[in-house]
Design an enzyme around this catalytic site. Structure first.
Site, PDB file in Angstrom:
ATOM      1  N   GLY A  11       0.825  -1.202   0.000  1.00 57.33           N
ATOM      2  CA  GLY A  11       0.000   0.000   0.000  1.00 57.33           C
ATOM      3  C   GLY A  11       0.861   1.254   0.000  1.00 57.33           C
ATOM      4  N   THR A 108      -7.056   6.815  11.972  1.00 54.83           N
ATOM      5  CA  THR A 108      -7.654   7.785  11.058  1.00 54.83           C
ATOM      6  C   THR A 108      -8.409   8.902  11.778  1.00 54.83           C
ATOM      7  OG1 THR A 108      -9.338   8.017   9.321  1.00 54.83           O
ATOM      8  CG2 THR A 108      -9.646   6.245  10.888  1.00 54.83           C
ATOM      9  N   ASP A 109      -8.542  10.033  11.090  1.00 57.21           N
ATOM     10  CA  ASP A 109      -9.382  11.134  11.574  1.00 57.21           C
ATOM     11  C   ASP A 109     -10.858  10.738  11.599  1.00 57.21           C
ATOM     12  OD1 ASP A 109      -9.192  11.033   8.720  1.00 57.21           O
ATOM     13  OD2 ASP A 109     -10.119  13.014   8.583  1.00 57.21           O
ATOM     14  N   TYR A 132     -16.261   2.468   8.687  1.00 54.19           N
ATOM     15  CA  TYR A 132     -14.804   2.605   8.620  1.00 54.19           C
ATOM     16  C   TYR A 132     -14.267   3.186   9.923  1.00 54.19           C
ATOM     17  CZ  TYR A 132     -10.246   4.503   7.266  1.00 54.19           C
ATOM     18  OH  TYR A 132      -8.918   4.827   7.214  1.00 54.19           O
TER      19      TYR A 132
END
Length: 291
Positions: A11, A108-109, A132
């Site tokens: 990734g 993550t935000d 998510y």
């Protein structure tokens, strides 16, 4: 020389991490793509396989770059998202503890609701609004609960070598004169190279814990798109639209935070070198990766 096991090595962050540590650490690169040279197959959702590979390779540090980041896909495939974003980090954290390794986990935000007008530091209470965000928050909690020697980095709007917003915009610009882009979601576009640099800096210390790690400054998706076309010298026009208008055009899309700018307070308070402004980091990316 330290030995580092990298998951999700194919990734965009995994590739950036490999470049950052090249020649300075022994890298064990793993991913779910099988049969590639120099890449060890590893399904992080399988606890037996995780413990087997970690025990055999005995890394000093595990850097977990693996994630299911398709926000809309997470809504449709919650079990898959939960496996990769929650169970996978748990398995890696347990294996790290059993082999006395340290673990880096990237979050993550999107763990925040995003309805406050101020930048969010590490002390803010998470309240995700999407599958998510929920599965990533559970992944954070699993890492904390299962490995004391952990570093958790929340980042946002990540781009690097691979599939991302930048490349999507440039691809669309090949055939479209104008593109509609959401203008009321605000965040901090973050270079995978900058994030990898910060990870490298922090893990040389015993300053374990949670870090917000995004490039400084903020913009909207529409503002980011305009910057992309400006740097790429494209004449494509950006038509700003609201989240509601985007939802009408894409009814299956998941809810996103409206304002998810992160404050890198812990990096600052602990004396680490600050991350670049998002515009400067993006110009660097266009010079080295795109042009």
């Amino acid at each position: 020389m330290k030995k580092i096991l990298v998951t999700g090595c194919l990734g965009q962050l995994g590739k950036a991490v490999q470049k950052e540590f090249a020649g300075e650490a022994e890298l064990i690169c793993t991913d779910v793509i099988n049969g590639l040279p120099d890449v060890v197959f590893l399904d992080i959702t399988d606890p037996i396989s995780v413990l087997d590979i970690v025990s055999k390779t005995n890394p000093d540090i595990i850097i977990n770059c693996a994630a299911y980041t398709d926000v809309d896909g997470c809504e449709k495939n919650y079990d898959i998202a939960y496996g990769i974003n929650t169970i996978g980090p748990k398995n890696l954290a347990i294996a790290a503890t059993q082999t006395d390794a340290r673990i880096v986990h990237v979050s993550t935000d999107y763990v925040f609701r995003g309805d406050e007008p101020d930048a969010l530091d590490e002390g803010e209470k998470p309240d995700p609004i999407s599958a998510y965000g929920k599965t990533k928050l559970k992944g954070e909690q699993a890492v904390k609960e299962n490995c004391k020697k952990h570093y958790i980095f929340r980042t946002a709007w990540l781009y690097g070598e691979g599939k991302n917003f930048v490349n999507t915009m440039l691809k669309l610009a090949e055939t479209k004169d104008e593109i509609k882009v959401v203008d009321d979601q605000i965040g901090s576009p973050t270079s995978a190279t900058e994030l990898a640099r910060v990870i490298k800096q922090v893990i040389t210390t015993d300053e374990y814990g949670l870090y917000h790690a995004t490039c400084e400054g903020s913009t909207s998706w529409a503002g980011f798109a305009k910057k992309i076309f400006e740097e790429a010298k494209k004449d494509t026009k950006v038509i700003p639209i609201s989240s509601e208008e985007y939802k009408e055009l894409n009814p299956a899309s998941a809810d996103r935070p409206k304002f998810s700018v992160l404050d890198n307070k812990n990096l600052r308070d602990r004396g680490f070198k600050p991350m670049k402004n998002w515009e400067d980091a993006f110009v660097d990316y266009m010079i080295t990766e795109v042009k």
